[in-house]
Each structure stands twice: as C-alpha cells, then as structure tokens.
Design a protein around this motif. Structure first.
Motif, PDB file in Angstrom:
ATOM      1  N   ARG A 206       0.838  -1.199   0.000  1.00 61.46           N
ATOM      2  CA  ARG A 206       0.000   0.000   0.000  1.00 61.46           C
ATOM      3  C   ARG A 206       0.873   1.248   0.000  1.00 61.46           C
ATOM      4  O   ARG A 206       2.032   1.221   0.403  1.00 61.46           O
ATOM      5  CB  ARG A 206      -0.922  -0.001   1.227  1.00 61.46           C
ATOM      6  N   GLY A 207       0.292   2.328  -0.462  1.00 65.51           N
ATOM      7  CA  GLY A 207       0.968   3.627  -0.418  1.00 65.51           C
ATOM      8  C   GLY A 207       0.570   4.376   0.835  1.00 65.51           C
ATOM      9  O   GLY A 207      -0.162   3.862   1.689  1.00 65.51           O
ATOM     10  N   ARG A 338      -3.668   5.016   4.122  1.00 61.58           N
ATOM     11  CA  ARG A 338      -2.969   3.993   3.358  1.00 61.58           C
ATOM     12  C   ARG A 338      -3.652   3.943   1.995  1.00 61.58           C
ATOM     13  O   ARG A 338      -4.889   3.913   1.918  1.00 61.58           O
ATOM     14  CB  ARG A 338      -3.075   2.638   4.056  1.00 61.58           C
ATOM     15  N   ASP A 344      -2.886   8.096  -6.078  1.00 61.99           N
ATOM     16  CA  ASP A 344      -1.679   8.915  -6.098  1.00 61.99           C
ATOM     17  C   ASP A 344      -1.699   9.853  -4.882  1.00 61.99           C
ATOM     18  O   ASP A 344      -2.593  10.685  -4.757  1.00 61.99           O
ATOM     19  CB  ASP A 344      -1.651   9.726  -7.406  1.00 61.99           C
ATOM     20  N   PRO A 345      -0.712   9.742  -3.998  1.00 63.07           N
ATOM     21  CA  PRO A 345      -0.711  10.608  -2.810  1.00 63.07           C
ATOM     22  C   PRO A 345      -0.715  12.095  -3.173  1.00 63.07           C
ATOM     23  O   PRO A 345      -1.295  12.909  -2.448  1.00 63.07           O
ATOM     24  CB  PRO A 345       0.562  10.208  -2.065  1.00 63.07           C
ATOM     25  N   GLY A 374       3.736   8.204  -0.405  1.00 64.28           N
ATOM     26  CA  GLY A 374       4.383   7.263  -1.303  1.00 64.28           C
ATOM     27  C   GLY A 374       3.296   6.499  -2.035  1.00 64.28           C
ATOM     28  O   GLY A 374       2.213   6.261  -1.512  1.00 64.28           O
ATOM     29  N   LYS A 375       3.599   6.159  -3.277  1.00 59.76           N
ATOM     30  CA  LYS A 375       2.621   5.425  -4.083  1.00 59.76           C
ATOM     31  C   LYS A 375       2.538   3.971  -3.644  1.00 59.76           C
ATOM     32  O   LYS A 375       3.520   3.386  -3.183  1.00 59.76           O
ATOM     33  CB  LYS A 375       3.062   5.449  -5.548  1.00 59.76           C
ATOM     34  N   ALA A 376       1.391   3.400  -3.824  1.00 58.18           N
ATOM     35  CA  ALA A 376       1.248   1.956  -3.669  1.00 58.18           C
ATOM     36  C   ALA A 376       1.949   1.273  -4.843  1.00 58.18           C
ATOM     37  O   ALA A 376       2.280   1.916  -5.846  1.00 58.18           O
ATOM     38  CB  ALA A 376      -0.230   1.587  -3.657  1.00 58.18           C
ATOM     39  N   CYS A 377       2.206  -0.019  -4.739  1.00 59.54           N
ATOM     40  CA  CYS A 377       2.778  -0.715  -5.886  1.00 59.54           C
ATOM     41  C   CYS A 377       2.192  -2.126  -6.001  1.00 59.54           C
ATOM     42  O   CYS A 377       1.656  -2.690  -5.051  1.00 59.54           O
ATOM     43  CB  CYS A 377       4.296  -0.780  -5.785  1.00 59.54           C
ATOM     44  N   SER A 409       3.816   0.414   3.626  1.00 59.49           N
ATOM     45  CA  SER A 409       4.220   1.249   2.500  1.00 59.49           C
ATOM     46  C   SER A 409       5.735   1.280   2.436  1.00 59.49           C
ATOM     47  O   SER A 409       6.395   1.449   3.450  1.00 59.49           O
ATOM     48  CB  SER A 409       3.708   2.681   2.712  1.00 59.49           C
ATOM     49  N   PRO A 411       7.824   3.521   0.088  1.00 61.32           N
ATOM     50  CA  PRO A 411       7.754   4.479  -1.030  1.00 61.32           C
ATOM     51  C   PRO A 411       8.884   4.293  -2.031  1.00 61.32           C
ATOM     52  O   PRO A 411       8.722   4.590  -3.214  1.00 61.32           O
ATOM     53  CB  PRO A 411       7.856   5.842  -0.335  1.00 61.32           C
ATOM     54  N   GLY A 414       8.187   2.599  -5.436  1.00 67.49           N
ATOM     55  CA  GLY A 414       7.630   3.417  -6.504  1.00 67.49           C
ATOM     56  C   GLY A 414       8.689   4.295  -7.141  1.00 67.49           C
ATOM     57  O   GLY A 414       8.701   4.525  -8.363  1.00 67.49           O
TER      58      GLY A 414
END
Lengths: 465, 465
Positions: A206-207, A338, A344-345, A374-377, A409, A411, A414
């Motif tokens: 998760r981001g 999360r 996108d944060p 931070g972005k999720a991936c 997360s 980050p 990403g």
C-alpha cells in the motif's frame, strides 16, 4: 527457466558454509548496529543517525565493496558498488538504517536500544525494521567475498537514513543519479513472511499519504466558563473535521478518493482465501474485542488491498491528571491514509484540503501539514527476477514462498520504478507479530540467518548461465 | 430598608482608614500566599496545598478569629468563626486557597508563582482565582478587629483546597455540619466585575458536568500499514463519538439534554442588551477570527445562560515531531458541559453514557470517568442581602453595581443553598480579562484594595439597626 543453482553449486556451498561458520560474528555485528538509536524523526538523534551511517559504511567497506557516504540536505546515504562481474546482471540492494521512535518507553520489556535475545528472538528497535533485514544482504555479500573471493553478479547498495520520516533526499539522489544506479533488478528486505514457516514473496504494497492538521482558536487557553458558548473550541472543531472525513458507513468522504482504486482481481481474492488465517487468533494477538472494517471485504483484503484513514496521534489542551476547565488555544492531529494501486498521494492532498475547508466550522484557523507520501505498488510475479527470488527463498527456507501483498508502505519501490524502470523484489524475512513501530520490536535470530542464506542464494540465482 | 452605614458611620470610617494605612502590609501578605503553588489537581503539589492551608489558618487566626484546620479525605479545610455579636446576623464567607495548574508554562511573561506587579496588576496563578479575592475578606475582618476591636455581625469562614478539582470533601463537611455552619447570608468573591469601572453583582452562574472518555483498542500501538483497515482505530472512534455529541446545527444530541433548561426571561434579555459590549473588541482580545455560537442568542446570552459542550483536552498516539505510522492503543479526551438552571449534572451522566453507547463503533472498549459537577444557580436580586451587598459595593467602588450572570461555575453556591438554605452573595472583584485558568493570570491591585473596603462595608451593611 533453468535453475542456475546447480551451475554455481560449488561456490554457493562454500558461501553457505562460510555463513554457518560466522553466524556469531554476524549477529554481534548486527547487535552493534542495533545499539545506535538512529531515530530519524527526532532532531536530537542526529548524531546517532550519523554514527549508524558510518557504521554501515565501514561494515560494507570491510566486505570489499567500494563505498561512499553521500551527504544530503538531511541524513546521509550510504552508497556502495561491486561491479566485478561484467556481462552479468546488476542487482540494486536497498535498505534503511534509521528507525522509528521507541515510545511508549514504559511498555518495553527490555531497553529499546539494547538488543536482547529472548526465546530465539532479537528484541530491539530496528531489529526487523530495517537494520536486521537490511544487514542480511551485507552479510551475504561478505560471505561471497570472503569465501569465493567475488560475487556472481554486479551489486549496488543504497542504504538511507530517512525512510521512517519519508525524507525527500533519497528521491532527489535517485533522480539525479539514474545512470549510476542503473540496474536489472532491485531487492528490498523490509517486509514479512506470511507466517512462521511460511515464507512469502510480496507482489504488492500500500501507499501512504500522511498529514498533520492543526486547528487554532483563541490566542491562549481560555476559561471554559467565561468564554464557553461564545467561540468555536478548536478541539471541538478538530474532532468535527476528522470525524467528517468518514461517513456513517465508514467510507472516506473526500470527493474522488476512491476514483483510482483498482479493484481486487478474482485470482487475488481466491489466492488470499486459500492462505491459512485464524481470525480469532489474530484478534486475540492484537487484544481487540472484535475485528472491524470495510463491509464486503475479508480481513486480509482490508489489510492488503483497501485504503484506510487512521488517526496516528491526537493532542491539544489539558492532558495531565484531573480536570481543567479550559478552551484550548489549539488542537491537532496526525493522520494518514494507506493508499492502494492506483491512488496517487499527490492527488489526495488538494482533495483533502478542499474537504477540510468544507468541514471546518467558522471561528477557527486551520493548517494542514503534508508529512510524507508514497505510491502503492503492485508488480507482476511471473517475471524471471521473481522466479529467481522464489527459488532463492525455497533453497534457504526449505519451502516455496507464497505470493502475498502487504499493507505497509515502502515508497522507495515506486521511486525505483519511476526513475530506474525496475520492479523491486520484496523478500521479507520478518514475521507479522514482530512489533515493528511498536514496543518490543523483534526479529527471529533464525530468520536473520535464513535471510543471509537466501540473499546469498539470490545472487547465484540471478547470474545468467 | 434603611441604610445602616450611617449608624455605623464612625466605626466604619475607622476601619476604612485602617485599610488605607495597611495597604502595603495586606499586599505583602497576599504575595506570600500567592508564592505557594497550591495546585490541587496535581498530587506532587500536596505539600504546597498543606502549606497554603496553614498560611490561611495562621493569617486568619492573627485577626482574632477562632480557627481550626479541618482534615478531610483530601485537602484540608480552614474553618474560622467570630460570634461576638449576639442578636446580629451571621455571614458565612467562602473561598478557596487551591489554584489551577499553571501550564502552558512557556506562555507566562513572569514566573507563574512569583507575584509580579506590572501596570498596576498582580500577575500570578491564583491572583484573582481565588486567593486574591478570598483574601479581601480576611483583611476586612482584620481591619475591623484591629481598629474597632470587634465586628458588627457574626462571621464564619470556610476556605477550601479542592475547588479546582471539584472535590467531594467540602460537600461532605457542609452536609455533616449544618448546625455549625448555620448562617443568614453567604458571600463569595470568585467572580468578576462587568468591566473596568463597572462593578457587578452576580445573580446567576452556570453549572458544570466534567468527564473523561478513554477509548481502548489494541493491546499496544500497532503499525498502521500492517493492521490498518482490519481493526477500529481508538482515536478514530474517539473523534467519532465526540463529534457525534453535537448535530450539524451545533446542538447537543444527548437525549433530554435541553429538557430542564429554563428559558431566559424577557427582563434578563433586555437587561443584558443594555450593558455596554463591543463584540469586535471582545473578539480581538481573545484573538479569534470570529465569534461563533448557538443560533438565536447574543454573545452575552451564550456565555451566561446557555449550556455548552467543550473539549478541554485531547490525547492519544504519537504527539512528538514528525510522522509515526501507528494505530494508537488508546485515545482519550477530557470534556465538559456548562449547565444552566435547572439542569442537573447528576442527570446528565446516565444520559451521556447512553448516548456514547449509541455512538461507539464496534471493536473498541470505552470508559467514561466522571470528574466533577455542580448545579447552576440563579437567585433573586430583590432580597435584603443583595440590596446590602449592592450598597457596600457602591460605597467602596463609587458606583452602583450592575446585575449580571456569569458563565463559570461555583458548585459551592448550590451546596450552600441545598444544605444551609441560604442564597449566596456573589461579589466579584475581578475583571473579565484576568486570565484565570490561563497563562498570565492577574488581579488589579486597586481591585484588591477596593475589595477589602467593600467587604468591610458589607459587614456594616448587614448589621441590623
């Protein structure tokens, strides 16, 4: 794809033997690193941060890797490289030497920065997140270099000191050094196994979007009898704004918040459903009266693949014993979302700000601080790198890893994807009950040792035949 | 009713002359009392509480009043009596020697327990609430005794040390000693003038019901990535419960909360409307962007005669610098309702508890602590005692007092009414901007001196001709 383990069989055996012979040394070195209270969030720990960076630099250099300490606007990076395997792929190993604050201190059974062995576990802040896990790769490289004299592939190390505060300096460095950091694979050990005896490969994270809201009212605390009713109490305003971020169904009310959420695929839901999971044992281990969460999803799905809104800290007004009849001048909260693919944060911040403006009552002033994000991936588990990682884990742990996501997360995953165009192998040696970010953080000594072996195997598995 | 001032003219003049001649001594004695940090809410100040009680006992005894220190289950009471005026009425003088905590300490311009004169004001915690105001009566009695040699009426003193924590020991003492405390009038100086140059007699006060809510989730703080979404976050639950106590119109949603609220009478609204009040100056003095409150009421009505819900303190999770991604194990709030006639704090508790049970989400455990409470009061300003008090103030301040209510709570007023069947004369010498319960609490030295004179006049005014 053919396993390359057979080809490098003899050298790898030498490496694994070396690891076995040096387990006490490797553990003692880790303990030395763990004793440094490198808390990145707290400015008074800046000297400890530097000591930890220096320790990592020196320890890595002693393996035969060329290392430099990279100064940044914040905490230093440790960069190392060994490029003595021309024609072979390059692996970027990321880790972080900073740790979470240790509080609440009174709940630790042994001092947070004195590594203590109990029941086969190393108890210490940073034991699993991430000093212990990161260190397995240093020791795997050390074992290759000291026994075989070289590595089967090229290796680059990038060890940072601002992971726990979401510092922007790593991203700046990566963005400005894409050629230097160019690689074929990246690996991070900062996740967990699925359960004891059930190692895992993580294909999704998760981001995070972390904020702090401060609401200000009167210039100073006021007598609630004399002024109560005539002005907006900033603590009342704060709880009203925070509560308003969710509706009575528990859904987040920020317009557009769910727009970019990618639904779980059928195969994922099926895969998760097959994993052993005891809801009651999970509930009892946490100590809550019942589990609770978003309707329509299992506990595993809620943790791995659904966005959240959690208040991380609340403060304002009188907090000492007894009553005090004031209207506080200010109240605040730290809170975070999360995020899941493809949220996108960066897009969350303006939407949150607009929603808070709707929710804020008149008579107070508020300020939103953006702490980190931070972005999720979510990566494809069918790629050759993932297959190599799977074989390395199977060799070191004696069992094929399961395919999971995790709720936390990282980050940098990403960031590596964005700037270096590489997916990251998330090979976690921890356990879910390792208390990372909590009192009594731990890391099983056996997992530390298996992690070193798995990393050593990974280097062999990634070598082209 | 005939004024008795003329009859006691000569003795009263002697008393007032004595007060003028001893102003420096009286001020120095007050400073000595103010230096004792008698914070009743904080257990570490217990020795200071006792020192303050001993000081009051000794100071009162030195006037010629018979005094005893009464031990209770909590902080001691000081009881004194002078009954040398047979056939004359008896006045019970109540005050308190305990003070509010001084925090936030960094906002004080001079040390909170070092009385400091600036611009004619005494700055110190307790300067106006209530050491300075209470002390005026001790000094008025002292002046009568030292100049005339006796008092014109009988006097009883009851000075407690648990007013700021709503301790139950005073009520127990009063209930068990109704004969000993029997009186014709009671007086308390723990309120304010309407404005500088505009002294007031207060005929109504708000009541108080003060609570603490603690919401508990997991056994310890948890990583918000690993667990977020699967359990109820106690801080989220707390803000949801607190926010739910008001609707979107700002009305308190506890069923029956408004049932016993006595509407403002027309004469009261007319009286308040005539008082000088500058909304903008009031707003700017507080430092808020705008005033805000219940629809349909003026600012003065909101402060004096409408109930409130104010959060006094919020706490839980991570409060130090930087982000920390946890689900806190616990979160809590201190909050209180100001009540108006005829609301009963005892009746609020079960109704609040029922409402919180409706609002609490599943997955957490909560606990409601009842800190303190007190009934609102509203007395008849046409009684002889009030008329005497009005004349005493007019003589000392040179202007007839206005008739007001105040928004604060003095639970002892209800207690005196319940057990001794007497209405209390609320003769306040403070100002609205005295910062009681806030940093930089102050009391005008001139008001301290006028207060002594007014108290001396009151003793004369209450004497029967």
């Amino acid at each position: 794809m053919q396993t390359t383990a057979t080809m490098t069989g003899h050298p790898l055996e030498m490496v694994l033997d070396h690891i076995d012979a040096h387990r006490d040394t490797y553990r003692d070195e880790l303990f030395e690193l763990l004793r440094i209270p490198s808390v990145s969030a707290q400015p008074n720990h800046a000297p400890d941060i530097r000591r930890a960076a220096e320790f990592v630099r020196a320890n890595l250099e002693a393996t035969g890797v060329a290392v430099q300490l990279v100064e940044t606007a914040g905490h230093p990076l440790v960069y190392g490289e060994w490029l003595g395997a021309p024609g072979q792929p390059t692996l970027l190993i990321y880790g972080h030497y900073d740790v979470q604050p240790p509080d609440p201190l009174d709940q630790w059974l042994s001092p947070p920065f004195e590594p203590t062995l109990r029941d086969g576990n190393i108890y210490c802040r940073g034991a699993t997140d991430d000093k212990g896990q990161m260190f397995t790769h240093l020791k795997a490289v050390d074992a290759w270099m000291k026994s075989v004299g070289k590595l089967p592939i090229n290796v680059k190390f990038l060890i940072e000191g601002e992971e726990e505060v979401g510092g922007a300096n790593l991203e700046r460095y990566v963005a400005e050094n894409t050629a230097k950091l160019a690689c074929d694979y990246a690996v991070i050990s900062d996740t967990s196994q699925y359960a004891p005896g059930l190692p895992a490969l993580t294909y999704g994270l998760r981001g995070l979007a972390y904020f702090e809201l401060r609401v200000r009212g009167p210039r100073q605390d006021l007598h609630s009898g004399i002024y109560g009713g005539a002005i907006t109490n900033p603590a009342n305003a704060l709880v009203q704004m925070l509560a308003g971020l969710r509706d009575d169904q528990g859904r987040i009310t920020i317009p557009g918040f769910y727009d970019d959420v990618r639904p779980l695929e059928d195969w994922e839901r099926a895969e998760y459903a097959q994993l052993p999971f005891d809801e009651n044992a999970f509930r009892d281990a946490i100590g809550v009266p019942s589990l609770a969460g978003e309707a329509g999803y299992t506990t595993t799905e809620r943790r791995w693949a659904r966005p959240t809104f959690d208040i991380n800290g609340l403060f304002g007004g009188y907090q000492l014993p007894g009553p005090k009849t004031i209207i506080p001048a200010e109240a605040g909260a730290k809170f975070s979302f999360r995020l899941v693919p493809d949220q996108d944060p960066e897009a969350i911040t303006p939407r949150l700000r607009a929603r808070l403006a709707e929710l804020a009552p008149p008579g107070v002033v508020w300020e939103l601080l953006v702490h980190s994000g931070g972005k999720a991936c979510r990566v494809d588990p069918r790629t050759p790198g993932f297959q190599a990682a799977s074989r390395a884990i199977e060799r070191a742990f004696g069992i094929k890893p399961v395919l999971i996501r995790e709720g936390g997360s990282i980050p940098v995953v990403g960031l590596i994807k964005d700037h270096l165009k590489v997916d990251t192998l998330l090979m976690g040696w921890g356990q879910n009950d390792d208390n990372l970010h909590s009192p009594n953080e731990k890391f099983a000594l056996a997992d530390f040792e298996r992690g070193i072996r798995a990393s050593a195997c990974l280097l062999a598995e990634l070598a082209t035949s």
